[in-house]
Scaffold this active site. Structure first.
Site, PDB file in Angstrom:
ATOM      1  N   LYS A  62      -9.745  -2.624  -0.845  1.00  0.00           N
ATOM      2  CA  LYS A  62     -11.049  -2.339  -1.470  1.00  0.00           C
ATOM      3  C   LYS A  62     -10.910  -1.520  -2.756  1.00  0.00           C
ATOM      4  O   LYS A  62     -11.655  -1.717  -3.717  1.00  0.00           O
ATOM      5  CB  LYS A  62     -11.965  -1.607  -0.493  1.00  0.00           C
ATOM      6  CG  LYS A  62     -12.442  -2.477   0.658  1.00  0.00           C
ATOM      7  CD  LYS A  62     -13.401  -1.704   1.552  1.00  0.00           C
ATOM      8  CE  LYS A  62     -13.721  -2.491   2.808  1.00  0.00           C
ATOM      9  NZ  LYS A  62     -14.625  -1.786   3.712  1.00  0.00           N
ATOM     10  N   ASP A  99     -21.078  -1.685   1.609  1.00  0.00           N
ATOM     11  CA  ASP A  99     -20.955  -0.775   2.760  1.00  0.00           C
ATOM     12  C   ASP A  99     -21.911   0.409   2.611  1.00  0.00           C
ATOM     13  O   ASP A  99     -22.398   0.950   3.612  1.00  0.00           O
ATOM     14  CB  ASP A  99     -19.521  -0.227   2.883  1.00  0.00           C
ATOM     15  CG  ASP A  99     -18.557  -1.249   3.467  1.00  0.00           C
ATOM     16  OD1 ASP A  99     -19.010  -2.224   4.095  1.00  0.00           O
ATOM     17  OD2 ASP A  99     -17.334  -1.062   3.287  1.00  0.00           O
TER      18      ASP A  99
HETATM   19  P1  NDP Z   1      -8.914   3.586   5.653  1.00  0.00           P
HETATM   20  O1  NDP Z   1      -7.575   3.048   6.040  1.00  0.00           O
HETATM   21  O2  NDP Z   1      -9.288   3.705   4.230  1.00  0.00           O
HETATM   22  O3  NDP Z   1      -9.083   5.056   6.308  1.00  0.00           O
HETATM   23  C1  NDP Z   1      -8.725   5.284   7.636  1.00  0.00           C
HETATM   24  C2  NDP Z   1      -9.153   6.686   8.034  1.00  0.00           C
HETATM   25  O4  NDP Z   1      -8.824   6.884   9.409  1.00  0.00           O
HETATM   26  C3  NDP Z   1      -8.440   7.790   7.256  1.00  0.00           C
HETATM   27  O5  NDP Z   1      -9.311   8.886   7.103  1.00  0.00           O
HETATM   28  C4  NDP Z   1      -7.287   8.133   8.197  1.00  0.00           C
HETATM   29  O6  NDP Z   1      -6.787   9.438   8.029  1.00  0.00           O
HETATM   30  C5  NDP Z   1      -7.981   8.023   9.531  1.00  0.00           C
HETATM   31  N1  NDP Z   1      -7.037   7.814  10.625  1.00  0.00           N
HETATM   32  C6  NDP Z   1      -6.279   6.714  10.838  1.00  0.00           C
HETATM   33  N2  NDP Z   1      -5.523   6.889  11.956  1.00  0.00           N
HETATM   34  C7  NDP Z   1      -5.831   8.121  12.436  1.00  0.00           C
HETATM   35  C8  NDP Z   1      -5.375   8.883  13.543  1.00  0.00           C
HETATM   36  N3  NDP Z   1      -4.453   8.402  14.387  1.00  0.00           N
HETATM   37  N4  NDP Z   1      -5.898  10.113  13.750  1.00  0.00           N
HETATM   38  C9  NDP Z   1      -6.839  10.609  12.901  1.00  0.00           C
HETATM   39  N5  NDP Z   1      -7.298   9.942  11.818  1.00  0.00           N
HETATM   40  C10 NDP Z   1      -6.807   8.708  11.583  1.00  0.00           C
HETATM   41  O7  NDP Z   1      -9.961   2.689   6.446  1.00  0.00           O
HETATM   42  P2  NDP Z   1     -11.517   2.511   6.165  1.00  0.00           P
HETATM   43  O8  NDP Z   1     -12.092   3.805   5.714  1.00  0.00           O
HETATM   44  O9  NDP Z   1     -11.753   1.316   5.335  1.00  0.00           O
HETATM   45  O10 NDP Z   1     -12.059   2.178   7.627  1.00  0.00           O
HETATM   46  C11 NDP Z   1     -12.179   3.189   8.638  1.00  0.00           C
HETATM   47  C12 NDP Z   1     -12.791   2.550   9.868  1.00  0.00           C
HETATM   48  O11 NDP Z   1     -14.130   2.135   9.597  1.00  0.00           O
HETATM   49  C13 NDP Z   1     -12.038   1.278  10.305  1.00  0.00           C
HETATM   50  O12 NDP Z   1     -12.077   1.199  11.707  1.00  0.00           O
HETATM   51  C14 NDP Z   1     -12.878   0.177   9.681  1.00  0.00           C
HETATM   52  O13 NDP Z   1     -12.689  -1.050  10.302  1.00  0.00           O
HETATM   53  C15 NDP Z   1     -14.285   0.744   9.881  1.00  0.00           C
HETATM   54  N6  NDP Z   1     -15.279   0.179   8.957  1.00  0.00           N
HETATM   55  C16 NDP Z   1     -16.370  -0.439   9.500  1.00  0.00           C
HETATM   56  C17 NDP Z   1     -17.347  -0.975   8.683  1.00  0.00           C
HETATM   57  C18 NDP Z   1     -18.525  -1.631   9.303  1.00  0.00           C
HETATM   58  O14 NDP Z   1     -19.230  -2.378   8.604  1.00  0.00           O
HETATM   59  N7  NDP Z   1     -18.807  -1.397  10.559  1.00  0.00           N
HETATM   60  C19 NDP Z   1     -17.252  -0.900   7.210  1.00  0.00           C
HETATM   61  C20 NDP Z   1     -16.072  -0.170   6.727  1.00  0.00           C
HETATM   62  C21 NDP Z   1     -15.126   0.329   7.597  1.00  0.00           C
HETATM   63  P3  NDP Z   1      -5.623   9.752   6.931  1.00  0.00           P
HETATM   64  O15 NDP Z   1      -6.336   9.863   5.611  1.00  0.00           O
HETATM   65  O16 NDP Z   1      -5.049  11.018   7.409  1.00  0.00           O
HETATM   66  O17 NDP Z   1      -4.666   8.578   6.984  1.00  0.00           O
END
Ligand code: NDP
Length: 280
Positions: A62, A99
């Site tokens: 994105k 979004d």
């Molecule tokens: P990103 O990969 O950009 O961000 C992931 C986030 O999750 C980061 O803040 C990361 O932390 C955190 N994270 C990942 N693993 C862990 C862990 N084990 N413990 C704690 N924190 C963790 O993904 P997105 O922001 O694009 O998406 C996030 C979620 O939202 C996903 O599940 C995605 O599918 C969902 N989503 C749903 C949408 C909908 O329409 N329903 C729209 C957009 C997203 P760190 O920075 O430390 O890596």
């Protein structure tokens, strides 16, 4: 000639976007097709321009997609992320981040989450979190606090929204648990896998409503925890449907047929062997 729209990401096999968009095109009687295409970062620029009329972009592209655009909406500028694009007749690549408005629309279905003058806690600092922060500011939240595993990423996200009219700051995990919140949003990937821990334990004396960007057949482990704690909660399915509807509107300039889209994903979710949770 049939118009062609694509979902570009890696992975894409799990995505419900093709179900949503095929249902939309069918209900509208549009001669258009939608396909999920797995692409690496190096192939993204070409995939957004060659043989397509438009599409969606998902994890992990994105941010890169936003950089490739010729014309950006305010939602793209403010979040630095693009999830919806179209190729104009002029050859210019236009992009939006649906979004942001998708989350805002989904919030309407959670009446407890009226955010004007209220305090929101956002768990996570990725692309989804950026859309949530932007939407909360747009609806007039007084404060949006961010907690993330990697504090540097949370700091960068807060900086992006400095001077926005809402207070956007970082909180520690401990303070996040102790303070009171009108809404807590899970915008981490936690919940996608069965073995994941809860993103945060919730206590009804401090949390008025919760929203999980992840969704599943019967909600997610976190939405079940919220419900059992007496906290009104929504999972991410409605946001997914709303952002898809907004994409349809951006591509075709037509009112999205949300009910057929909703029925199509609910049918798939209720019949498929469920993973722990799903994301965008
Ligand atoms: P990103 O990969 O950009 O961000 C992931 C986030 O999750 C980061 O803040 C990361 O932390 C955190 N994270 C990942 N693993 C862990 C862990 N084990 N413990 C704690 N924190 C963790 O993904 P997105 O922001 O694009 O998406 C996030 C979620 O939202 C996903 O599940 C995605 O599918 C969902 N989503 C749903 C949408 C909908 O329409 N329903 C729209 C957009 C997203 P760190 O920075 O430390 O890596």
């Amino acid at each position: 000639m049939s118009r062609r729209f694509v979902l570009l990401g890696d992975p894409v096999a799990h995505s419900l976007s093709p179900v949503l968009h095929e249902a939309a095109f069918g209900a509208l009687g549009e001669d258009a097709e939608y396909a999920a295409v797995r692409v690496g970062a190096a192939e993204l620029a070409e995939a957004m321009r060659i043989g397509v009329d438009g599409g969606n972009v998902t994890v992990p592209h994105k941010r890169r997609a936003a950089d490739l655009l010729d014309v950006r909406t305010e939602a793209v500028r403010i979040t630095g992320a693009c999830n919806c694009f179209r190729l104009e007749a002029s050859g210019q690549l236009w992009g939006d981040n649906t979004d942001v408005e998708g989350f805002r629309q989904a919030l309407h279905r959670l009446p407890e989450a009226r955010l004007g003058g209220r305090a929101v806690l956002v768990l996570g600092a990725g692309g989804g979190a950026a859309a949530v922060v932007a939407a909360c500011i747009a609806v007039g939240a007084r404060r949006v606090a961010i907690v993330n595993r990697s504090p540097d990423r949370a700091r960068a996200l807060a900086r992006r929204f400095a001077g926005s009219g809402s207070e956007v700051d970082l909180v520690s995990r401990g303070d996040a648990r102790r303070e009171a919140w009108d809404l807590v949003v899970n915008a981490t990937s936690l919940g996608l896998r069965a073995a994941d821990p809860l993103p945060m334990r919730l206590d009804a004396s401090r949390v008025r409503a919760a929203f999980d960007l992840v969704y599943g057949r019967d909600g997610t482990a976190w939405t079940r925890h919220a419900r059992e704690s007496g906290i009104p909660v929504s999972d991410g399915l409605e946001m997914l449907i709303q952002q898809a509807g907004l994409s349809v509107q951006r591509w075709l300039d037509r009112t999205p047929p949300l009910e057929p889209m909703r029925r199509a994903v609910e049918t798939v979710l209720s019949s498929a062997a469920p993973p722990a949770g799903r994301g965008s």
